[in-house]
Design a protein around this motif. Structure first.
Motif, PDB file in Angstrom:
ATOM      1  N   LEU A 312       0.821  -1.202   0.000  1.00  0.00           N
ATOM      2  CA  LEU A 312       0.000   0.000   0.000  1.00  0.00           C
ATOM      3  C   LEU A 312       0.855   1.251   0.000  1.00  0.00           C
ATOM      4  CD1 LEU A 312      -1.256  -1.989   2.639  1.00  0.00           C
ATOM      5  CD2 LEU A 312      -3.236  -0.747   1.783  1.00  0.00           C
ATOM      6  N   ASP A 313       0.491   2.199  -0.848  1.00  0.00           N
ATOM      7  CA  ASP A 313       1.048   3.544  -0.769  1.00  0.00           C
ATOM      8  C   ASP A 313       0.432   4.236   0.447  1.00  0.00           C
ATOM      9  OD1 ASP A 313       2.335   5.978  -1.595  1.00  0.00           O
ATOM     10  OD2 ASP A 313       0.397   6.625  -2.373  1.00  0.00           O
ATOM     11  N   LYS A 314       1.067   5.297   0.938  1.00  0.00           N
ATOM     12  CA  LYS A 314       0.536   5.983   2.118  1.00  0.00           C
ATOM     13  C   LYS A 314      -0.347   7.159   1.730  1.00  0.00           C
ATOM     14  CE  LYS A 314       3.076   8.822   4.634  1.00  0.00           C
ATOM     15  NZ  LYS A 314       2.260  10.069   4.724  1.00  0.00           N
ATOM     16  N   THR A 315       0.243   8.195   1.182  1.00  0.00           N
ATOM     17  CA  THR A 315      -0.489   9.426   0.911  1.00  0.00           C
ATOM     18  C   THR A 315      -1.474   9.236  -0.223  1.00  0.00           C
ATOM     19  OG1 THR A 315       1.446  10.682   1.619  1.00  0.00           O
ATOM     20  CG2 THR A 315      -0.249  11.875   0.383  1.00  0.00           C
ATOM     21  N   GLY A 316      -2.733   9.503   0.056  1.00  0.00           N
ATOM     22  CA  GLY A 316      -3.772   9.360  -0.946  1.00  0.00           C
ATOM     23  C   GLY A 316      -4.389   7.983  -0.995  1.00  0.00           C
ATOM     24  N   THR A 317      -3.771   7.015  -0.308  1.00  0.00           N
ATOM     25  CA  THR A 317      -4.312   5.657  -0.289  1.00  0.00           C
ATOM     26  C   THR A 317      -4.781   5.299   1.128  1.00  0.00           C
ATOM     27  OG1 THR A 317      -2.847   5.011  -2.099  1.00  0.00           O
ATOM     28  CG2 THR A 317      -3.821   3.244  -0.784  1.00  0.00           C
ATOM     29  N   LEU A 318      -3.836   5.235   2.063  1.00  0.00           N
ATOM     30  CA  LEU A 318      -4.212   5.043   3.459  1.00  0.00           C
ATOM     31  C   LEU A 318      -4.695   6.349   4.081  1.00  0.00           C
ATOM     32  CD1 LEU A 318      -1.280   2.758   4.638  1.00  0.00           C
ATOM     33  CD2 LEU A 318      -3.615   2.072   4.098  1.00  0.00           C
ATOM     34  N   THR A 319      -4.142   7.446   3.599  1.00  0.00           N
ATOM     35  CA  THR A 319      -4.568   8.767   4.071  1.00  0.00           C
ATOM     36  C   THR A 319      -5.303   9.474   2.937  1.00  0.00           C
ATOM     37  OG1 THR A 319      -2.544   9.904   3.363  1.00  0.00           O
ATOM     38  CG2 THR A 319      -2.525   8.858   5.533  1.00  0.00           C
ATOM     39  N   THR A 320      -5.958  10.568   3.269  1.00  0.00           N
ATOM     40  CA  THR A 320      -6.730  11.288   2.254  1.00  0.00           C
ATOM     41  C   THR A 320      -5.845  12.078   1.306  1.00  0.00           C
ATOM     42  OG1 THR A 320      -6.965  13.263   3.631  1.00  0.00           O
ATOM     43  CG2 THR A 320      -8.630  11.532   3.882  1.00  0.00           C
ATOM     44  N   GLY A 321      -4.637  12.425   1.740  1.00  0.00           N
ATOM     45  CA  GLY A 321      -3.778  13.274   0.923  1.00  0.00           C
ATOM     46  C   GLY A 321      -4.184  14.733   0.976  1.00  0.00           C
ATOM     47  N   ILE A 322      -5.128  15.071   1.853  1.00  0.00           N
ATOM     48  CA  ILE A 322      -5.618  16.447   1.977  1.00  0.00           C
ATOM     49  C   ILE A 322      -5.341  16.925   3.400  1.00  0.00           C
ATOM     50  CG2 ILE A 322      -7.642  17.947   1.863  1.00  0.00           C
ATOM     51  CD1 ILE A 322      -8.873  15.911  -0.040  1.00  0.00           C
ATOM     52  N   PRO A 323      -4.617  18.030   3.580  1.00  0.00           N
ATOM     53  CA  PRO A 323      -4.314  18.485   4.942  1.00  0.00           C
ATOM     54  C   PRO A 323      -5.554  19.013   5.649  1.00  0.00           C
ATOM     55  CG  PRO A 323      -3.563  20.088   3.330  1.00  0.00           C
ATOM     56  CD  PRO A 323      -4.021  18.891   2.549  1.00  0.00           C
ATOM     57  N   HIS A 324      -5.562  18.904   6.977  1.00  0.00           N
ATOM     58  CA  HIS A 324      -6.627  19.469   7.783  1.00  0.00           C
ATOM     59  C   HIS A 324      -6.006  20.021   9.059  1.00  0.00           C
ATOM     60  CE1 HIS A 324      -6.268  16.185  10.586  1.00  0.00           C
ATOM     61  NE2 HIS A 324      -7.247  16.671  11.322  1.00  0.00           N
ATOM     62  N   VAL A 325      -6.762  20.850   9.730  1.00  0.00           N
ATOM     63  CA  VAL A 325      -6.274  21.464  10.963  1.00  0.00           C
ATOM     64  C   VAL A 325      -6.262  20.415  12.065  1.00  0.00           C
ATOM     65  CG1 VAL A 325      -6.738  23.189  12.737  1.00  0.00           C
ATOM     66  CG2 VAL A 325      -7.044  23.762  10.317  1.00  0.00           C
ATOM     67  N   ALA A 326      -5.060  20.079  12.551  1.00  0.00           N
ATOM     68  CA  ALA A 326      -4.916  19.065  13.589  1.00  0.00           C
ATOM     69  C   ALA A 326      -4.910  19.679  14.980  1.00  0.00           C
ATOM     70  CB  ALA A 326      -3.628  18.272  13.374  1.00  0.00           C
ATOM     71  N   ALA A 327      -4.399  20.904  15.100  1.00  0.00           N
ATOM     72  CA  ALA A 327      -4.339  21.554  16.416  1.00  0.00           C
ATOM     73  C   ALA A 327      -4.178  23.052  16.217  1.00  0.00           C
ATOM     74  CB  ALA A 327      -3.182  20.999  17.244  1.00  0.00           C
ATOM     75  N   ILE A 328      -4.646  23.804  17.194  1.00  0.00           N
ATOM     76  CA  ILE A 328      -4.495  25.268  17.192  1.00  0.00           C
ATOM     77  C   ILE A 328      -3.850  25.660  18.507  1.00  0.00           C
ATOM     78  CG2 ILE A 328      -5.689  27.492  17.072  1.00  0.00           C
ATOM     79  CD1 ILE A 328      -7.934  26.103  15.556  1.00  0.00           C
ATOM     80  N   GLU A 329      -2.715  26.331  18.427  1.00  0.00           N
ATOM     81  CA  GLU A 329      -1.999  26.795  19.621  1.00  0.00           C
ATOM     82  C   GLU A 329      -2.156  28.312  19.705  1.00  0.00           C
ATOM     83  OE1 GLU A 329      -0.489  25.065  21.886  1.00  0.00           O
ATOM     84  OE2 GLU A 329      -0.495  23.077  20.987  1.00  0.00           O
ATOM     85  N   ALA A 330      -3.010  28.767  20.617  1.00  0.00           N
ATOM     86  CA  ALA A 330      -3.251  30.204  20.781  1.00  0.00           C
ATOM     87  C   ALA A 330      -2.557  30.700  22.039  1.00  0.00           C
ATOM     88  CB  ALA A 330      -4.748  30.476  20.858  1.00  0.00           C
ATOM     89  N   ARG A 331      -1.937  31.863  21.964  1.00  0.00           N
ATOM     90  CA  ARG A 331      -1.250  32.432  23.114  1.00  0.00           C
ATOM     91  C   ARG A 331      -2.183  33.368  23.871  1.00  0.00           C
ATOM     92  NH1 ARG A 331       4.703  34.324  22.067  1.00  0.00           N
ATOM     93  NH2 ARG A 331       4.838  33.556  24.211  1.00  0.00           N
TER      94      ARG A 331
END
Length: 783
Positions: A312-331
């Motif tokens: 299996l390939d990883k990007t686009g196969t096991l994963t969507t290949g589309i970035p998303h917001v994983a975390a927001i670090e606000a000060r």
């Protein structure tokens, strides 16, 4: 009837069958009227016509180096004509013509989905130029042309929606039965049917380079190729033909009656052998197409049935290949929603691929985005401008900070992003770094369930083969339980890796990128993620997943194995039944006419058995969770997702800031838990889980989910009691330790719990259209 429909009706197999039936009926009528000699002549003429057509087909096969048991049918008809067995001859002719017509019908029936794709190919487009609408041949459409797609029409070329939402029926492309909506700026693919109001698109590809043209080319390849399994049937025929001639010859020698030999040949007429395997294979290809898997031929289907190793390939196969917001670090001075709102507002005018991820996260949180002013974007670095009078800059750390000294938290943030395989977007407001947004690729929602299904389908080893960094590949492999990881591989390295796996078993490779194409071609069977994958991968592969779902591969493997089994059963059953008939004919129990009727019954039986391959791999039907309820569940989890992010962020920053502000944030989080999270869990426990338990069967299948409910409630209660007793100045050192432990525990168990629920919901939901599926998960969430 139109001329086109009339032409389709008068196919050669139908004409031959009609002529044979006419000869049989005409001869029978003449015989009833007391004229047996003219009746025999009519039957002989019909037999001779079919014999001539058969001899032409045999000659064509010999010219292409193919031999088979069609010769037995020719011997039978020729023998009947020579021995004056005209009635037997016309029955044999009818048997052969009927079998040929039945094969053609089976192929047309089995290939209905493929034929529908070809028949729906767009031929005309409505082009807008200088305010004038003109109808042009689809081949004249150029990139950049503005096209109008009317209600009920097929999208002629790939494009981008310009105005009016597009309501599309994409079932011909993806197998999804429900319409989907594409908004302004979203891409549409040629071949989708406009199920809503007219809309305009800007062409992004010519007809030849569009999605539909590529699918049509794959379909044509699928129909032209001949399966190795069909050649296996030919090899069986090489044994069957001499055995039949030997039995016929012995019967003649032992009795001195050539009619015995003719009867043996009649019963042995090999329609089951020459029809069963191809009919089953074409039926299996059709069944796979209905499930969104385009297999290019029977050979590919048979190879897929024997697959043991999956690369299996990883990007686009096991994963969507589309970035998303994983975390927001606000000060200090801004919260997560405020930081995301400013960044997404500025990114509304950005052309960077990551901008869409920020906009999607803002839409999920329901944030209103003002229009930015004085925007300036530096390609590959970042973007800056004014949002509601505030100077906002976001992008790479070096671009945002310029020559400003870096705070220690930025170094820690960069290290965290590297560990998680995430991309960091730093945000500064009025010249001061105010936080960062981490973006990461997502594991497909269905991937864990799909891998389990693949193991159940017979895949004994899985290998992750990627050009990505080793740490990123290992994180995905560990989260999904993949057996081996081969990372940082070039296209040439991927080919070598696939060839090495082939030494230990039949190897399937699945990928979606251009760099996967050589490995796909090197595998025993290459499978492309064709819904969004590169055209090169689809062209190099032996099968294409037209629907963007990895779990369809497990269905295709099960279906391929079932098809191969049905084909083999049909061939062997047909040979066995014909063998019994030959023995009976040799001993005089079946005269030629009766033998012909028996063989006709065998033909029908084995072909109908082969058509069983049209059914899904798992024909069982069961109740499914209603789609509206599934949407409600997934939307509920999507709504609660930001609360989980807030729990983790708060736990990370417990020792920062003043005590009063920290107490206020703890009270706000506690209120969210008490008013949103816990009521959601109680509603699931009381109303939904009993219904799911009935669908799943067994004894208390939701016990583990109920146990996590209790743990969530316990931790939430401890947090509530602790927060309620905090003094106005904030928590003490000891209380900070306890708060951090509870917050981390709640965040972890809630993420795991939501993932478990989504897995269960999907398992009882049947086919779910993309709009109803839950958001995919990051590696951390799956882990």
């Amino acid at each position: 009837m139109s001329r086109t429909a009339f032409g389709r009706a008068l196919t050669p197999d139908r004409l031959l069958l009609a002529a044979t039936l006419a000869a049989l009926a005409g001869g029978a009528a003449t015989w009833v009227l007391g004229a047996p000699e003219p009746a025999g002549s009519i039957w002989a003429a019909g037999t001779a016509l079919v014999l001539l057509a058969l001899l032409v087909a045999i000659a064509r096969d010999l010219w292409h180096g193919r031999t088979g048991v069609d010769l037995l049918a020719a011997f039978s008809m020729a023998g009947a004509l020579l021995l004056g067995e005209h009635l037997a001859g016309i029955i044999i002719a009818l048997m052969y013509a009927g079998g040929t017509a039945l094969e053609a019908f089976a192929e047309r029936r089995a290939g209905a989905e493929l034929a529908a794709l070809l028949g729906r190919a767009p031929r005309e487009a409505h082009r807008e130029r200088d305010g004038v609408l003109e109808d042009v041949d689809v081949g004249q459409v150029a990139v950049g042309d503005r096209l109008l797609v009317k209600t009920g029409e097929t999208v002629p070329v790939d494009g981008i929606v310009l105005e009016n939402p597009a309501i599309l029926d994409e079932s011909a492309l993806t197998g999804e039965s429900l319409p989907v909506e594409r908004g302004t700026g979203e891409r549409v693919r040629s071949g989708a049917l406009n199920a809503g109001q007219p809309f305009s698109i800007r062409a992004t590809a010519t007809a030849e380079a569009s999605t539909y043209a590529g699918i049509v080319r794959l379909v044509e390849a699928a129909r032209e190729q001949k399966a190795p399994f069909v050649r296996l049937a030919d090899r069986y025929s090489l044994l069957f033909l001499p055995a039949t001639l030997l039995i016929a010859g012995l019967a003649w020698l032992a009795t001195g009656d050539p009619t015995r030999a003719l009867a043996v040949l009649v019963v042995a007429t090999p329609c089951p052998l020459i029809l069963a395997a191809p009919v089953a294979m074409v039926a299996g290809i059709s069944a796979a197409a209905r499930r969104g898997v385009l297999v290019k031929g029977g050979g590919a289907l048979e190879t897929l049935a024997g697959a043991e190793i999956l690369v299996l390939d990883k990007t686009g196969t096991l994963t969507t290949g589309i970035p998303h917001v994983a975390a927001i670090e606000a000060r200090d001075g801004i919260d997560e929603d405020g930081l995301l709102r400013l960044a997404a507002a500025l990114d509304q005018v950005s052309t960077h691929p990551l901008a869409e991820a920020l906009l999607a996260a803002a839409r999920t949180r329901g944030l209103a985005l003002p229009m930015p002013e004085a925007v300036c974007e530096t390609p590959g670095a970042g973007i800056e401008g004014r949002v509601e009078g505030r100077e906002v800059r976001l992008g790479r750390i070096g671009f945002v900070l310029g020559g400003t000294a870096r705070d220690p938290w930025i170094g820690a943030l960069a290290q965290r992003a590297a560990r998680d395989g995430a991309t960091t977007v730093l945000v500064a407001v009025d010249g001061r770094p105010m936080g960062a947004i981490l973006l990461a690729d997502e594991i497909r929602r269905e991937t864990p369930r799909a891998l389990r299904a693949l193991h159940r389908a017979g895949i004994r080893r899985t290998v992750l083969l990627s050009g990505d960094r080793l740490d990123a590949a290992e994180a995905v492999a560990t989260a999904l339980g993949i057996d081996a990881v081969l990372a940082e591989r070039t296209p040439e390295d991927k080919v070598d890796a696939v060839r090495a796996e082939r030494q230990t078993g039949i190897t399937a490779m699945i990928g979606d990128g251009i760099n996967d194409a050589p490995a796909l071609a090197a595998a025993d069977i290459g499978i492309a993620m064709g819904a969004r994958g590169a055209a090169a991968a689809s062209e190099a592969a032996d099968a294409v997943l037209l629907v963007d779902r990895l779990d369809r591969l497990a269905e295709a493997i099960l279906l391929a194995r079932r098809t191969r089994r049905i084909a083999l059963e049909s061939v062997l059953a047909g040979m066995a039944l014909s063998g019994l008939g030959m023995v009976a004919a040799a001993f005089g129990f079946l005269p030629p006419v009766a033998g012909a009727l028996v063989q006709e019954a065998i033909d029908v039986a084995v072909i109908l058995n082969a058509l069983r391959a049209l059914a899904p791999a798992d024909g069982r039907s069961r109740e499914a969770l209603p789609l509206p309820e599934l949407r409600r569940l997934h939307e509920g989890h999507a709504t609660l997702g930001p609360i989980l992010d807030r729990l983790r962020t708060l736990a990370d920053r417990l020792d920062l800031g003043d005590g009063a502000a920290l107490r206020a944030e703890l009270l706000a989080v506690d209120r969210l838990l008490q008013e949103e999270v816990l009521p959601h869990e109680r509603a699931d426990e009381a109303d939904l889980h009993p219904r799911i338990a009935r669908l799943l069967g067994g004894q208390d299948p939701m016990a583990s989910i109920s146990r996590t409910h209790r743990e969530i409630a316990y931790l939430a209660r401890r947090l509530h009691r602790l927060v309620a007793t905090l003094p106005p100045t904030g928590p003490s050192h000891e209380e900070l330790i306890e708060l951090r432990r509870i917050l981390y525990g709640l965040e972890a168990i809630l993420r795991l719990h939501f993932a478990q629920e989504d897995e269960i919901y999907d398992s009882v939901a049947g086919d779910v259209p993309p709009a109803a599926r839950p958001k995919a998960r990051t590696v951390a969430e799956v882990s």
